[in-house]
Design a protein around this motif. Structure first.
Motif, short mmCIF file in Angstrom:
data_model
loop_
_atom_site.label_atom_id
_atom_site.label_comp_id
_atom_site.label_asym_id
_atom_site.label_seq_id
_atom_site.Cartn_x
_atom_site.Cartn_y
_atom_site.Cartn_z
N GLN A 1 0.81 -1.22 0.00
CA GLN A 1 0.00 0.00 0.00
C GLN A 1 0.84 1.28 0.00
O GLN A 1 0.32 2.36 -0.27
N ALA A 2 2.12 1.16 0.27
CA ALA A 2 2.97 2.35 0.39
C ALA A 2 3.10 3.07 -0.94
O ALA A 2 3.40 2.46 -1.97
N THR A 3 2.88 4.36 -0.92
CA THR A 3 2.98 5.15 -2.15
C THR A 3 4.41 5.59 -2.45
O THR A 3 4.68 6.10 -3.54
N ASP A 4 5.33 5.39 -1.50
CA ASP A 4 6.71 5.83 -1.70
C ASP A 4 7.65 4.66 -1.99
O ASP A 4 8.87 4.81 -1.94
N LYS B 1 7.06 -1.21 -6.42
CA LYS B 1 6.42 -2.50 -6.16
C LYS B 1 6.44 -3.41 -7.38
O LYS B 1 6.06 -3.00 -8.48
N GLU C 1 -9.34 3.25 0.80
CA GLU C 1 -8.12 2.48 1.03
C GLU C 1 -7.85 1.44 -0.05
O GLU C 1 -6.71 1.18 -0.42
N ALA D 1 -6.73 2.00 -4.84
CA ALA D 1 -5.49 1.91 -5.59
C ALA D 1 -5.30 0.53 -6.21
O ALA D 1 -4.68 0.40 -7.27
N TRP E 1 -4.27 -2.35 -10.47
CA TRP E 1 -3.23 -3.37 -10.47
C TRP E 1 -3.54 -4.51 -11.43
O TRP E 1 -4.70 -4.91 -11.59
#
Length: 222
Positions: free
Chosen positions: A84-87, A90, A182, A185, A189
């Motif tokens: 879930q991290a945007t930074d 992946k 949540e 995003a 995918w």
């Protein structure tokens, strides 16, 4: 090749299908493993099972040699936050999914592998090799272009089970279950997967046990 070009009778026999690139690594121990490399979307996650969610799996003799229950703490503390991290950048290897035939009624895994049945068909001017484990699943292999192949399965007699990548799968399922925003995003995918089908090649006095072959496949992967 669009899925609508397949014969109507094929779609009635096997309700689930996935287009992709067909392959196999050769035969051994009287077992042939066919596979399709493909991808799934968020909505497909519900149909993919963890080993522990299969009825009766806690009684499997080989289970502790196969893959233990999902470590939920690791999923919630490490894997899900990473996804879930945007930074963070992946990407991960494809989930390895096996088509596991079920006994009539859908409550227990078939213990013996089904023999490989092969035939050739012409569909819309294209030649396909058909590898089938009737009445469970079949691989439809485009003779000249393997990328135009597909796998089909009976939704009532087959479970699509992750034999490698269970922690990633569980994390993705937990993410999907979260309310918007949540989980939004995940809508974009495309999740890489490999779908395996296992067959026996020829009759033998000592037929391979399905779960034992799956266990060995998992061990080789890892």
């Amino acid at each position: 090749m669009a899925i609508s070009e397949l014969p109507p009778q094929d779609l009635e026999k096997y309700e689930r299908k996935r287009l992709g690139y067909y392959g196999e690594l050769g035969q051994g121990a009287n077992v042939s493993i066919k596979f399709i490399q493909t991808a799934i979307k968020k909505q497909d996650l519900d149909e993919i099972l963890l080993v522990e969610s299969i009825p009766g799996s806690e009684k499997w003799r080989v289970r502790d040699l196969f893959q233990r229950d999902v470590d939920r703490v690791r999923v919630l503390d490490e894997i899900l936050p990473y996804l879930q991290a945007t930074d963070k950048v992946k990407f991960f290897n494809p989930l390895t999914l096996a088509l596991l035939p079920m006994e009539s009624g859908g409550n227990n895994i078939e213990r013996e592998l089904r023999p490989l049945q092969h035939r050739t068909e012409e569909i819309k001017g294209h030649i396909y090799d058909i590898y089938e484990a009737d009445p469970f699943f079949e691989f439809r292999v485009h003779r000249s272009t393997p990328a135009y192949s597909s796998v089909h399965w009976n939704k009532d007699r087959v479970r699509l089970v992750a034999i490698d990548g269970q922690h990633r799968l569980f994390a993705l399922k937990r993410w999907k279950a979260q309310p918007a925003p949540e989980s939004q995003a995940l809508d974009t995918w495309t999740i890489p997967v490999v779908v395996l089908g296992l067959f026996t090649v020829k009759p033998a006095n000592d037929e391979a046990n399905l779960l034992e072959v799956v266990r060995r496949t998992f061990m080789y992967i890892n």
